[in-house]
Design an enzyme around this catalytic site. Structure first.
Site, PDB file in Angstrom:
ATOM      1  N   ASN A 140      24.582 -28.093  14.419  1.00 15.54           N
ATOM      2  CA  ASN A 140      24.057 -27.660  15.719  1.00 15.54           C
ATOM      3  C   ASN A 140      25.051 -27.995  16.824  1.00 15.54           C
ATOM      4  O   ASN A 140      25.859 -28.917  16.680  1.00 15.54           O
ATOM      5  CB  ASN A 140      22.727 -28.384  15.992  1.00 15.54           C
ATOM      6  CG  ASN A 140      22.062 -27.894  17.271  1.00 15.54           C
ATOM      7  OD1 ASN A 140      22.041 -26.694  17.569  1.00 15.54           O
ATOM      8  ND2 ASN A 140      21.514 -28.821  18.044  1.00 15.54           N
ATOM      9  N   HIS A 166      24.936 -28.959  20.918  1.00 14.01           N
ATOM     10  CA  HIS A 166      24.043 -29.302  22.020  1.00 14.01           C
ATOM     11  C   HIS A 166      24.887 -29.466  23.285  1.00 14.01           C
ATOM     12  O   HIS A 166      25.922 -30.135  23.259  1.00 14.01           O
ATOM     13  CB  HIS A 166      23.279 -30.598  21.711  1.00 14.01           C
ATOM     14  CG  HIS A 166      22.270 -30.913  22.767  1.00 14.01           C
ATOM     15  ND1 HIS A 166      21.024 -30.304  22.814  1.00 14.01           N
ATOM     16  CD2 HIS A 166      22.338 -31.730  23.847  1.00 14.01           C
ATOM     17  CE1 HIS A 166      20.374 -30.748  23.873  1.00 14.01           C
ATOM     18  NE2 HIS A 166      21.145 -31.610  24.523  1.00 14.01           N
ATOM     19  N   GLU A 210      32.432 -25.351  24.684  1.00 15.52           N
ATOM     20  CA  GLU A 210      31.820 -24.827  23.456  1.00 15.52           C
ATOM     21  C   GLU A 210      32.720 -23.793  22.797  1.00 15.52           C
ATOM     22  O   GLU A 210      32.989 -23.857  21.591  1.00 15.52           O
ATOM     23  CB  GLU A 210      30.450 -24.199  23.776  1.00 15.52           C
ATOM     24  CG  GLU A 210      29.442 -25.223  24.226  1.00 15.52           C
ATOM     25  CD  GLU A 210      28.068 -24.635  24.527  1.00 15.52           C
ATOM     26  OE1 GLU A 210      27.107 -25.385  24.471  1.00 15.52           O
ATOM     27  OE2 GLU A 210      27.966 -23.426  24.820  1.00 15.52           O
TER      28      GLU A 210
HETATM   29  C1  GRF Z   1      24.749 -23.022  24.148  1.00 14.04           C
HETATM   30  O1  GRF Z   1      24.864 -23.603  25.392  1.00 14.04           O
HETATM   31  C2  GRF Z   1      24.501 -24.090  23.112  1.00 14.04           C
HETATM   32  O2  GRF Z   1      24.984 -25.333  23.469  1.00 14.04           O
HETATM   33  C3  GRF Z   1      23.007 -24.160  23.029  1.00 14.04           C
HETATM   34  O3  GRF Z   1      22.581 -22.842  23.254  1.00 14.04           O
HETATM   35  C4  GRF Z   1      23.526 -22.145  24.049  1.00 14.04           C
HETATM   36  C5  GRF Z   1      23.783 -20.812  23.412  1.00 14.04           C
HETATM   37  O4  GRF Z   1      24.494 -19.961  24.256  1.00 14.04           O
HETATM   38  N1  GRF Z   1      22.587 -24.781  21.803  1.00 14.04           N
HETATM   39  P1  GRF Z   1      25.054 -18.576  23.723  1.00 14.04           P
HETATM   40  O5  GRF Z   1      23.855 -17.733  23.315  1.00 14.04           O
HETATM   41  O6  GRF Z   1      25.938 -18.856  22.556  1.00 14.04           O
HETATM   42  O7  GRF Z   1      25.795 -17.968  24.860  1.00 14.04           O
END
Ligand code: GRF
Length: 195
Positions: free
Chosen positions: A104, A106, A176
């Site tokens: 996951n 976060h 991310e």
């Molecule tokens: C991301 O911010 C991730 O950290 C969280 O959900 C969000 C998903 O964003 N778990 P996306 O749909 O990938 O733009």
């Protein structure tokens, strides 16, 4: 030869899912082979089309029950699950069937700002209200509890008093997109070296 087949679970836009598909499309041993969603209108379904990755849509009831999911994952020979903004609880049957193989992301530095109800802008808003001088992301495997499990990596970004919800969200999203795929690659590659 593809040794690890990933299913990406997502409920939203799928910007992380897109990044994962892009990264692993050029990978020799690891591939994204399936997208699982609980929302047939989610942006991630369009993203999957672009990358020619099949999508399976499940009702919330089927997800909670677990068996329908397990059957489909087995059909696609999936051995790793990546949660990229998936807003349903993962059933115990899946956690048992994929030990250390559910990853996951976060959008905070866990254990800070984790737990039930802490997702998306709820996390970022809480970080702003707490006047934190930094935030970041945590990539971890999951167990039955929310946002717990083994931490694989954390990445930080500095915050200033000028940050708003928008700038904070962008900073976290940049982290991310930069680190998620590479961290998964490294983790799976390490697991494979023990098998
Ligand atoms: C991301 O911010 C991730 O950290 C969280 O959900 C969000 C998903 O964003 N778990 P996306 O749909 O990938 O733009």
């Amino acid at each position: 030869m593809c040794i690890s087949s990933i299913a990406v679970f997502a409920s939203g836009n799928g910007s992380n899912a897109a990044q994962l598909m892009r990264y692993f499309s050029a990978h020799e041993r690891i591939g994204v082979r399936l997208v699982v969603t609980n929302n047939k209108n989610a942006g991630v379904t369009e993203v999957a089309k672009t990358f020619e990755v099949p999508v399976e849509v499940f009702t919330n009831e089927a997800i909670a029950e677990g068996t329908p999911l397990l059957d489909v994952l087995s059909d696609y020979k999936i051995n790793t699950i990546v949660l990229a903004g998936f807003l349903r609880k993962i059933p115990a049957a899946l956690i048992d069937a994929f030990p250390s193989r559910i990853i996951n992301i976060h959008p905070s530095l866990l254990p800070k700002f984790g737990g039930k109800g802490m997702y998306g802008d709820f996390v970022h808003q809480a970080v702003l209200e707490a006047k934190e001088n930094k935030t970041g992301i945590t990539i971890h495997t999951i167990d039955e509890r929310y946002d717990e499990g083994n931490q694989l990596a954390q990445f930080e970004v500095a915050l200033s008093q000028d940050d708003t919800l928008d700038t904070l969200r962008s900073k976290v999203q940049a982290l991310e997109h930069k680190h998620f795929a590479e961290t998964i690659d490294h983790y799976i590659t390490t697991l494979e070296s023990y098998t």
